[in-house]
Design a protein around this motif. Structure first.
Motif, short mmCIF file in Angstrom:
data_model
loop_
_atom_site.label_atom_id
_atom_site.label_comp_id
_atom_site.label_asym_id
_atom_site.label_seq_id
_atom_site.Cartn_x
_atom_site.Cartn_y
_atom_site.Cartn_z
N ILE A 364 95.34 43.87 71.00
CA ILE A 364 96.06 43.70 69.80
C ILE A 364 96.69 45.28 69.46
CG2 ILE A 364 95.76 43.54 67.37
CD1 ILE A 364 95.85 40.93 68.75
N GLU A 365 96.29 46.46 69.68
CA GLU A 365 96.78 47.24 69.60
C GLU A 365 98.08 47.65 70.54
OE1 GLU A 365 96.26 49.61 67.20
OE2 GLU A 365 94.40 48.65 66.65
N ASP A 366 98.10 47.05 71.61
CA ASP A 366 99.12 47.22 72.73
C ASP A 366 100.01 46.24 72.19
OD1 ASP A 366 97.70 49.08 74.05
OD2 ASP A 366 97.00 47.63 75.61
N LEU A 367 99.70 45.36 71.67
CA LEU A 367 100.72 44.12 71.15
C LEU A 367 101.40 44.67 69.76
CD1 LEU A 367 101.57 41.26 71.00
CD2 LEU A 367 100.08 40.89 69.29
N LYS A 368 100.79 45.41 68.92
CA LYS A 368 101.54 46.00 67.99
C LYS A 368 102.67 47.05 68.36
CE LYS A 368 97.86 46.95 65.43
NZ LYS A 368 96.87 47.42 64.28
N ASN A 381 88.70 40.37 63.12
CA ASN A 381 87.85 39.21 63.90
C ASN A 381 88.06 38.78 65.45
OD1 ASN A 381 86.80 38.17 61.21
ND2 ASN A 381 88.92 38.02 60.45
N TYR A 382 89.17 39.65 65.74
CA TYR A 382 89.57 39.41 67.36
C TYR A 382 90.01 40.54 67.82
CZ TYR A 382 94.00 38.88 64.64
OH TYR A 382 94.88 39.04 63.79
N GLU A 383 90.04 40.66 69.30
CA GLU A 383 90.59 42.08 70.06
C GLU A 383 91.86 41.93 70.85
OE1 GLU A 383 86.82 42.90 71.82
OE2 GLU A 383 86.12 43.69 70.33
N THR A 384 91.98 40.57 71.22
CA THR A 384 93.19 40.49 72.05
C THR A 384 94.19 39.38 71.56
OG1 THR A 384 92.09 38.66 73.16
CG2 THR A 384 91.74 40.56 74.12
N LYS A 392 93.70 31.96 64.57
CA LYS A 392 94.49 31.23 63.79
C LYS A 392 94.71 29.79 63.80
CE LYS A 392 96.89 33.16 61.15
NZ LYS A 392 96.33 33.29 59.95
N LEU A 393 94.58 29.23 64.90
CA LEU A 393 94.63 27.88 65.25
C LEU A 393 93.42 27.14 64.77
CD1 LEU A 393 96.84 27.87 68.59
CD2 LEU A 393 97.63 27.28 66.07
#
Length: 442
Positions: A364-368, A381-384, A392-393
């Protein structure tokens, strides 16, 4: 007194008020970091400024006594000195009942303007240019002034402290430096050209080591290459040739029965010496560092430093292996593409200005960083990215399922045995507010 004497006194009062205004802003705005550097270099005045900042009540009380006394005295003298001359000027054009009021207003406006310009505005703007330099320069005379005003300042401070306690106001200054403070300084340094773009990126990533958990940088379970105790020589040679890793796990029968690890260098030495590889033994198998998946990357660095290891197995709360991580993986997290092997598959591929193909295992950090997002919803609640989609789904996603968030559409492109392989992220044309309820295809 004559007009000349009044003007000289007013000029002296303006200079005194200007000095106090200059000192007040300089001492309040002087940065502790720069003052500490000056103090450590041997400037005793910088240390006195630090001491005064730590106990500033007497200074501010003395400063306000001086500023208000000068302002009141300047108003009295100015009004008395200039009003007769303005009144005489007004009487040349108007001699009605409002002549006295007009003369008073003009004299008051002149004196007030002089004090605002020369005793307040200009000194304060000058002090903001170089507060540390000015604070160090004025510390000696201001300490003398504080001693002169000490008796009255003590009374005023006693009353102020009593009122603060009465209304339960905490007057303790919080000087703790947070990551946001350091980040703001880095941003300012980057904008000023002091830090280059890549240096700014590296420093941000180093601070993120405290927030990122081990799973965000590890090689996941399904991608771990390992040997078993009964691995054939042909299989060992094939894996060495196919996977250019420096270390391989050794397991009894499956990946959860970890025995240790072998260094590919040791195996290559055996090959060069024409020794058999039919059986891995204690001469080649080394003890492996085992860590929980709840550690942060910063904590793992401490473990690597204390154990002198560069390779670790990551396990979860059920004692199952979830991946492996090396010191190189942490360096890649800090330095990104600068140390990423060329042959490594890119997790984030930018298709154009408004769309990206992103691997589901992307942290997630790379995505941000890639999308310029400050935060993701409920990211604890999640890492990837795959975890974000599942969260979410509320189900195992299928191709064409999507989630919209903060002006971006995250659409599942490929799923392999319930694993989200790839997603298409598109920037929407209209800016969306907050989280849009997730949508999924039929």
């Amino acid at each position: 007194m004559s007009l000349f004497q009044n003007i000289v006194i007013i000029i002296l009062l303006i200079i005194g008020a200007g000095f106090l205004s200059l000192t007040e802003i300089a001492l309040a705005g002087a940065r502790k970091v720069k003052l500490k550097i000056l103090a450590e270099s041997g400037d005793a005045r910088a240390q006195r400024v630090l001491d005064l900042q730590a106990n500033s009540a007497d200074f501010f009380a003395a400063s306000q006594i001086g500023l208000n006394a000068v302002a009141i005295l300047g108003g009295i003298l100015g009004e008395g000195a200039f009003r007769p001359y303005f009144l005489a000027l007004v009487n040349r054009f108007y001699q009605g009942p409002w002549a006295e009021t007009i003369g008073f207003t003009l004299s008051f406006t002149l004196v007030t303007s002089l004090f605002i310009l020369f005793a307040d505005l200009m000194p304060k703007r000058l002090a903001m240019i170089a507060p540390e330099k000015i604070a160090v320069s004025v510390i000696d005379p201001i300490q003398i002034f504080i001693k002169v005003c000490k008796p009255m300042a003590w009374v005023i401070n006693a009353i102020a402290n009593l009122l603060f306690r009465l209304f339960k106001v905490n007057t303790t200054r919080d000087d703790n430096i947070t990551f946001d403070d350091i980040s703001a300084v880095m941003d300012a340094g980057a904008q000023a050209g002091v830090l280059q773009k890549q240096e700014h990126h590296f420093i941000e990533n180093v601070f993120e080591l405290e927030e990122r958990n081990v799973p965000s940088s590890m090689t996941t379970r399904e991608n771990v290459v390992y040997f078993t105790l009964k691995e054939s020589e042909a299989s060992i040679r094939q894996k060495l040739a196919e996977f250019p890793y420096s270390k391989f796990l050794v397991c009894s029968e499956n990946i959860d029965d970890v025995i240790g690890y072998v260094d590919s260098k040791d195996i290559l030495v055996r090959i060069l010496n024409n020794q058999s590889l039919l059986q891995l033994n204690e001469n080649t198998i080394r003890n492996v560092l085992t860590i929980p998946d709840t550690l942060t990357l910063s904590e793992l660095l401490d473990r690597f430093r204390s154990t002198k290891e560069k390779f670790a197995v990551v396990i979860n709360e059920y004692a199952l292996v979830v991946g492996v991580i090396t010191l190189s993986d942490i360096m890649i997290t800090v330095m990104g593409d600068w140390v990423t092997p060329i042959e490594a598959e890119q997790q984030i591929i930018k298709r154009d200005a408004n769309s990206w193909l992103i691997d589901g295992s992307t942290p997630i950090e790379d995505l941000k960083h890639a999308l310029g997002l400050d935060e993701m919803p409920d990211e604890e609640n999640y890492e990837t990215l795959a975890g974000f989609m599942m969260y979410k789904l509320r189900k195992i996603p299928r191709p064409a399922d999507f989630v919209s968030f903060n002006g971006y559409k995250f659409e599942v492109v490929d799923v392999d045995h319930f694993k989200i392989d790839q997603l298409l992220v598109t920037r929407l044309q209209e800016t969306l507010n907050d989280t849009i309820p997730e949508e999924e295809s039929d």
